[in-house]
Design a protein around this motif. Sequence first.
Motif, short mmCIF file in Angstrom:
data_model
loop_
_atom_site.label_atom_id
_atom_site.label_comp_id
_atom_site.label_asym_id
_atom_site.label_seq_id
_atom_site.Cartn_x
_atom_site.Cartn_y
_atom_site.Cartn_z
N UNK A 1 -7.71 -4.63 4.27
CA UNK A 1 -7.98 -4.00 2.97
C UNK A 1 -9.16 -3.03 3.09
N UNK A 2 -10.16 -3.43 3.86
CA UNK A 2 -11.33 -2.58 4.06
C UNK A 2 -10.94 -1.30 4.81
N UNK A 3 -10.11 -1.44 5.83
CA UNK A 3 -9.67 -0.29 6.63
C UNK A 3 -8.86 0.71 5.82
N UNK A 4 -8.09 0.20 4.85
CA UNK A 4 -7.26 1.08 4.02
C UNK A 4 -7.93 1.46 2.71
N UNK A 5 -9.18 0.98 2.55
CA UNK A 5 -9.95 1.25 1.32
C UNK A 5 -9.18 0.82 0.05
N UNK A 6 -8.50 -0.32 0.19
CA UNK A 6 -7.78 -0.91 -0.95
C UNK A 6 -8.44 -2.25 -1.23
N UNK A 7 -8.94 -2.47 -2.46
CA UNK A 7 -9.60 -3.75 -2.73
C UNK A 7 -8.65 -4.95 -2.60
N UNK A 8 -9.26 -6.08 -2.32
CA UNK A 8 -8.52 -7.32 -2.09
C UNK A 8 -9.00 -8.38 -3.07
N UNK A 9 -8.05 -9.09 -3.65
CA UNK A 9 -8.38 -10.24 -4.50
C UNK A 9 -7.84 -11.48 -3.81
N UNK A 10 -8.73 -12.43 -3.53
CA UNK A 10 -8.31 -13.69 -2.92
C UNK A 10 -8.35 -14.80 -3.96
N UNK A 11 -7.61 -15.86 -3.70
CA UNK A 11 -7.55 -16.98 -4.65
C UNK A 11 -8.35 -18.16 -4.13
N UNK A 12 -9.13 -18.75 -5.04
CA UNK A 12 -9.95 -19.91 -4.70
C UNK A 12 -9.70 -21.02 -5.70
N UNK A 13 -9.90 -22.26 -5.25
CA UNK A 13 -9.84 -23.38 -6.19
C UNK A 13 -11.19 -24.10 -6.25
N UNK A 14 -11.92 -24.09 -5.13
CA UNK A 14 -13.20 -24.81 -5.09
C UNK A 14 -14.38 -23.83 -5.11
N UNK A 15 -15.58 -24.33 -5.47
CA UNK A 15 -16.77 -23.48 -5.43
C UNK A 15 -17.01 -22.92 -4.02
N UNK A 16 -16.75 -23.73 -3.01
CA UNK A 16 -16.92 -23.30 -1.63
C UNK A 16 -16.04 -22.11 -1.29
N UNK A 17 -14.77 -22.21 -1.70
CA UNK A 17 -13.82 -21.11 -1.45
C UNK A 17 -14.23 -19.85 -2.21
N UNK A 18 -14.67 -20.04 -3.44
CA UNK A 18 -15.10 -18.89 -4.26
C UNK A 18 -16.29 -18.19 -3.61
N UNK A 19 -17.23 -18.98 -3.11
CA UNK A 19 -18.41 -18.41 -2.45
C UNK A 19 -18.02 -17.70 -1.15
N UNK B 1 0.85 -1.21 0.00
CA UNK B 1 0.00 0.00 0.00
C UNK B 1 0.88 1.25 0.00
N UNK B 2 1.91 1.23 0.84
CA UNK B 2 2.85 2.39 0.90
C UNK B 2 3.55 2.61 -0.43
N UNK B 3 3.81 1.53 -1.15
CA UNK B 3 4.53 1.62 -2.43
C UNK B 3 3.63 2.09 -3.58
N UNK B 4 2.32 2.13 -3.33
CA UNK B 4 1.41 2.62 -4.37
C UNK B 4 0.53 1.56 -5.02
N UNK B 5 0.52 0.35 -4.46
CA UNK B 5 -0.35 -0.70 -5.01
C UNK B 5 -1.81 -0.31 -4.80
N UNK B 6 -2.64 -0.54 -5.83
CA UNK B 6 -4.06 -0.20 -5.76
C UNK B 6 -4.94 -1.42 -5.51
N UNK B 7 -4.30 -2.58 -5.39
CA UNK B 7 -5.02 -3.83 -5.15
C UNK B 7 -4.07 -4.79 -4.44
N UNK B 8 -4.59 -5.49 -3.44
CA UNK B 8 -3.81 -6.52 -2.75
C UNK B 8 -4.29 -7.88 -3.26
#
Length: 200
Positions: free
Chosen positions: A95-113, A75-82
């Motif tokens: 991510x919510x506290x810093x108002x920076x969106x977050x992308x998480x990785x999923x492999x299963x439907x359960x994780x995606x949900x 975030x300090x370096x200027x990233x707009x997404x984690x």
Amino acid sequence: MTNIIQAIKENKIYGIIREDDTNKAIEIANAYIKGGIRVIEINSTIDAIKEVAKNENIYVAQGGVITSSQALDGIKAGAKLLVSPILQMNLVKLSSGHKIPLMLTATTPNEAYTAWKARVPVIKIYPIKDLGGATYIEELLRPMKFLNVMPTGSIKIGDIKEYLEKGATAVGLGHELYYNKTVDEIVESAKRAVAEAKSV
């Protein structure tokens, strides 16, 4: 003003760089930019993120984030997404506290949900080739059309169209674009990828 999530949805091509050498990472990023890629995930040094983030109308994501300290450095370096390579729920609050969106990785439907329930705007699906390719995206979205998913992992430029047609929000490419290529070849790869996405 366009934010990084809108840019991912509009551009549909998400360039990934996994390169420990700062100068090399910057060189690849510049070639991506020249080729028309506007959203770039950098999984290397903070210095590379800092440098590439200076470009106007280019959105830099920090990849490989697992810990809070990594996230804060990005975030300090200027990233707009984690971007976390796993379903790291501990990063949601940060991510919510810093108002920076977050992308998480999923492999299963359960994780995606689970990621969707945590308000993750775009979910990375990895390793897509091992999961079944574009067919997996189609199957995953059939009961959950509300998910925004981005497949990554050994995707070829020629497969981009199929992934998008099966419902992917965007497609993430890394090695396919730059590995063992000259700068000019990387620019050409990026141009081809962008053209494929636009053809859908």
